[in-house]
Design a protein around this motif. Structure first.
Motif, PDB file in Angstrom:
ATOM      1  N   LEU A   1      64.148  40.454  18.230  1.00 57.25           N
ATOM      2  CA  LEU A   1      65.519  41.041  18.302  1.00 57.25           C
ATOM      3  C   LEU A   1      66.435  40.380  19.381  1.00 57.25           C
ATOM      4  CD1 LEU A   1      67.833  42.573  16.978  1.00 57.25           C
ATOM      5  CD2 LEU A   1      67.151  44.434  18.070  1.00 57.25           C
TER       6      LEU A   1
ATOM      7  N   ARG B   1      66.638  53.985  25.901  1.00 53.43           N
ATOM      8  CA  ARG B   1      64.968  53.641  25.897  1.00 53.43           C
ATOM      9  C   ARG B   1      65.095  52.085  26.515  1.00 53.43           C
ATOM     10  NH1 ARG B   1      63.047  55.127  19.893  1.00 53.43           N
ATOM     11  NH2 ARG B   1      63.191  52.600  20.005  1.00 53.43           N
TER      12      ARG B   1
ATOM     13  N   LEU C   1      72.624  48.984  23.074  1.00 52.02           N
ATOM     14  CA  LEU C   1      72.192  47.623  22.903  1.00 52.02           C
ATOM     15  C   LEU C   1      72.334  46.861  24.121  1.00 52.02           C
ATOM     16  CD1 LEU C   1      70.949  45.699  20.790  1.00 52.02           C
ATOM     17  CD2 LEU C   1      73.577  45.204  20.083  1.00 52.02           C
TER      18      LEU C   1
ATOM     19  N   PHE D   1      62.085  48.903  21.925  1.00 53.52           N
ATOM     20  CA  PHE D   1      62.266  49.656  20.672  1.00 53.52           C
ATOM     21  C   PHE D   1      61.017  50.582  20.474  1.00 53.52           C
ATOM     22  CE2 PHE D   1      65.623  46.736  20.320  1.00 53.52           C
ATOM     23  CZ  PHE D   1      66.536  47.387  19.560  1.00 53.52           C
TER      24      PHE D   1
ATOM     25  N   TRP E   1      70.022  47.429  26.759  1.00 55.79           N
ATOM     26  CA  TRP E   1      68.883  46.893  26.453  1.00 55.79           C
ATOM     27  C   TRP E   1      68.603  45.422  26.677  1.00 55.79           C
ATOM     28  CZ3 TRP E   1      67.830  43.594  22.584  1.00 55.79           C
ATOM     29  CH2 TRP E   1      66.513  43.165  21.957  1.00 55.79           C
TER      30      TRP E   1
ATOM     31  N   ALA F   1      58.862  43.305  18.370  1.00 54.29           N
ATOM     32  CA  ALA F   1      60.264  43.556  17.822  1.00 54.29           C
ATOM     33  C   ALA F   1      61.134  43.354  18.890  1.00 54.29           C
ATOM     34  CB  ALA F   1      60.242  44.973  17.213  1.00 54.29           C
ATOM     35  N   ASP F   2      61.128  43.775  20.109  1.00 52.87           N
ATOM     36  CA  ASP F   2      61.813  43.439  21.243  1.00 52.87           C
ATOM     37  C   ASP F   2      62.276  41.987  21.451  1.00 52.87           C
ATOM     38  OD1 ASP F   2      62.271  46.129  22.581  1.00 52.87           O
ATOM     39  OD2 ASP F   2      60.209  45.913  22.454  1.00 52.87           O
TER      40      ASP F   2
END
Length: 70
Positions: free
Chosen positions: A15, A1, A36, A4, A39, A11-12
């Protein structure tokens, strides 16, 4: 993805910043975590994320003892 959630959200951002600081301080690598890693790399390439990350690196260079990223 790509994110998130269905689109870029707080949230992105949160994090990403946590992981960026962790990496700067020599935390664990993303090896073995391709989702991870991908991303993080995709976000790091976005202009706003790249600008902030570059500003943090520059501030570190000027104000801190160097810490090598693994």
């Amino acid at each position: 993805r790509a994110f998130f959630g269905p689109r870029l959200c707080a949230a992105d951002i949160a994090l990403f910043m946590g992981l960026l600081f962790g990496r700067r301080l020599g935390g664990p690598s993303f090896a073995g975590h391709p989702g991870l890693s991908g991303w993080f790399s995709r976000l790091r390439e976005r202009p706003a994320f790249a600008q902030v990350a570059d500003e943090i690196v520059e501030a570190d260079r000027r104000l801190s003892v160097p810490v090598a990223m693994r």
